[in-house]
Scaffold this active site. Structure first.
Site, PDB file in Angstrom:
ATOM      1  N   PRO A 220       0.690  -1.057   0.048  1.00  0.00           N
ATOM      2  CA  PRO A 220       0.021   0.078   0.003  1.00  0.00           C
ATOM      3  C   PRO A 220       0.962   1.316   0.017  1.00  0.00           C
ATOM      4  O   PRO A 220       0.321   2.369  -0.140  1.00  0.00           O
ATOM      5  CB  PRO A 220      -0.769  -0.064   1.246  1.00  0.00           C
ATOM      6  CG  PRO A 220       0.023  -0.939   2.214  1.00  0.00           C
ATOM      7  CD  PRO A 220       0.834  -1.767   1.350  1.00  0.00           C
ATOM      8  N   GLY A 221       2.245   1.321   0.250  1.00  0.00           N
ATOM      9  CA  GLY A 221       2.951   2.381  -0.035  1.00  0.00           C
ATOM     10  C   GLY A 221       3.971   2.809   0.990  1.00  0.00           C
ATOM     11  O   GLY A 221       4.316   4.118   1.251  1.00  0.00           O
ATOM     12  N   LYS A 303      13.730 -12.404  -0.951  1.00  0.00           N
ATOM     13  CA  LYS A 303      13.470 -13.471  -0.159  1.00  0.00           C
ATOM     14  C   LYS A 303      14.156 -14.598  -0.212  1.00  0.00           C
ATOM     15  O   LYS A 303      14.867 -15.010  -1.063  1.00  0.00           O
ATOM     16  CB  LYS A 303      11.876 -13.955  -0.698  1.00  0.00           C
ATOM     17  CG  LYS A 303      11.232 -12.755  -0.684  1.00  0.00           C
ATOM     18  CD  LYS A 303      10.514 -12.038   0.074  1.00  0.00           C
ATOM     19  CE  LYS A 303      10.300 -10.721  -0.195  1.00  0.00           C
ATOM     20  NZ  LYS A 303       9.992  -9.731   0.910  1.00  0.00           N
TER      21      LYS A 303
END
Ligand SMILES: C[S@@+](CC[C@H](N)C(=O)[O-])C[C@H]1O[C@@H](n2cnc3c(N)ncnc32)[C@H](O)[C@@H]1O
EC number: 2.1.1.186
Length: 352
Positions: A220-221, A303
């Site tokens: 979302p930022g 990851k």
């Protein structure tokens, strides 16, 4: 007699094996005989050297900032402490240590460690006083730092490290405040990466207002928020929604696209990427962006695989380095498991 021949290496709980693998490799390369040992989830490993001076030689042969999994290190010995008169015992043991230039009391990143931190805070004041009085401690950054890592109230690692070649924060944990306006907690990952990889005095030059950035996997930022906070213009690439407050800044263009396919029309100053993807695919993406000159600097999360995590990270970093060299591109490559990282490491690359 103290031997000062062990290295204590702090890490994220669960990554002790990675620290052992990393140190086994470095010690072999530097010809320092010894062995690494650790208990699972103990948040530390030890490298026990078999020759006098081995631990110091290892530390001098390595740049702490170049290590991947250790958060903090120190050479020294474990010391048992009595229930009372602890300071007397410590002073006795420290007679064999050089005079130190600073003092940090640390604990391990475990539940027991958390419980011990109140004791450490209380103990630090009288200990510091006693060390100053005994002439064992001076305020001098050129002298080694004295690092006391408490495993319990009765057992402490009495360690030394050079202030300019060890963690910048006690236990290697930066105390960053979560900015309330940021849309996700991940925001601290990018902030920590900047603290880790960019000297503070270079921030105004390398994270300057008016610069341009691409944030891959932006929603979302949280990372976009950090860039906007420095007045950098961001192209946020993600099929998911961005926080409306960020869009109101006027500095963000949201592109709903695949981050692995997206390319900017013009080269940008920064590329950051927090997409959860197979590390080999992310490594190839980094090589493309740096190699084709699409960005000057990058912070990218890799990851970690399930097994052979250290070996795999090393292999991918080598592959990126070889790929860039084959294109004739010179770049600095750094990689660390940050405090805010979980099953991942963070890479920083900069074209030179
Ligand atoms: C861990 S979140 C990013 C959090 C973000 N850095 C922040 O601070 O708020 C990963 C994001 O990657 C996005 N993503 C996954 N695969 C993607 C792809 N191929 N291209 C672009 N975004 C992708 C997901 O939609 C998700 O929003």
């Amino acid at each position: 007699m103290p031997t000062m021949n062990s290295l204590l290496l702090h890490c994220r709980p669960g990554f002790e094996g990675e620290v052992c693998a990393e140190f086994g490799e470095h010690a072999g390369r530097l010809n320092v005989a010894g062995y690494a040992r650790a208990r699972p989830n103990s948040a530390h490993a030890e490298f026990v050297c078999s020759e006098p001076g081995g631990a110091e030689r290892l530390m001098r042969g390595l740049r702490f900032a170049g290590l991947i999994f250790p958060r903090q290190w120190a050479r020294g010995d474990f010391v048992e402490l009595p229930e009372s008169e602890r300071i007397g015992v410590l002073l006795e043991r420290l007679a064999d240590y050089p005079v130190c230039g600073s003092l940090w009391l640390e604990v391990l990143d475990t539940n027991e460690g958390k419980e011990l931190s109140t004791f450490c805070r209380k103990f630090e004041v009288p200990l510091r006083k006693a060390l100053l009085k005994a002439g064992r401690l001076e305020d001098d950054p050129r002298k080694p730092r004295l690092l006391l890592t408490f495993k319990s109230g009765r057992e402490v690692f009495l360690g030394l490290a050079e202030a300019n070649n060890s963690a910048a924060w006690p236990m290697g944990i930066p105390r960053l405040k979560f900015p309330r306006a940021a849309p996700s907690r991940s925001t601290l990952k990018l902030e920590e990466a900047w603290h880790q990889f960019i000297p503070r005095e270079a921030w105004d030059l390398r994270l300057a207002p008016g610069m341009t950035a691409v944030d891959l996997g932006a929603a979302p930022g949280g990372w976009t928020w950090q860039l906007v906070n420095r007045h950098i213009k961001v192209t946020a690439v993600d099929n998911g929604p961005m926080a409306p407050s960020l869009m109101d800044s006027g500095l963000v263009e949201h592109v709903r696209s695949d981050g692995f396919v997206f390319r900017p029309r013009r080269p940008v100053d920064w590329m950051v990427c927090d997409i959860v993807e197979k590390p080999a695919r992310t490594a190839a993406l980094i090589e493309t962006w740096l190699g084709e000159g699409l960005c000057r600097e990058a912070v990218v999360n890799l990851k970690l695989p399930m097994k052979q995590r250290y070996a795999e990270v090393r292999r991918l970093l080598e592959r990126i380095g070889d790929g860039l060299a084959a294109r004739g591109v010179k770049a600095s490559i750094a990689c660390r498991q940050l405090y805010h990282d979980r099953e991942e490491v963070t890479c920083h690359l900069r074209r030179l």
